[in-house]
Design a protein around this motif. Sequence first.
Motif: not given
Length: 104
Positions: A6-11, A60-65, A71-76, A83-87
């Motif tokens: 689901x997260x991959x499809x979101x991205x 979007x690019x997943x940095x890590x998950x 709960x899946x915590x993703x750095x994006x 917005x530009x940057x990581x969150x």
Amino acid sequence: MTTPNPIRRFVEATNAGDSEAFLATFTDDAFLSDWGRDFHGRDGVARWNRSDNIGVQSNLRIVRVAERDGVYHARVAVTGNGFNGEGDMAFTLDGDRIASLVIS
């Protein structure tokens, strides 16, 4: 860790600019919170998508998950016309869909 589907499809939907596919990644009663701005249901998620995601050509690019307590915590990393940057994004899944997304 492999990014859950689901997260991959979101991205992928965000990066393709495909709002229909993006909304399909969420449950009907989904909750989305973006730094304290809360959106409820698919209509709310659609409003956020128009103002803060596909509507501003986000990429979007997943940095890590990592998964903790269901709960899946993703750095994006985000680029685009908003917005530009990581969150950080915290996803709660319900089967193959996103039930909750908290952005901080």
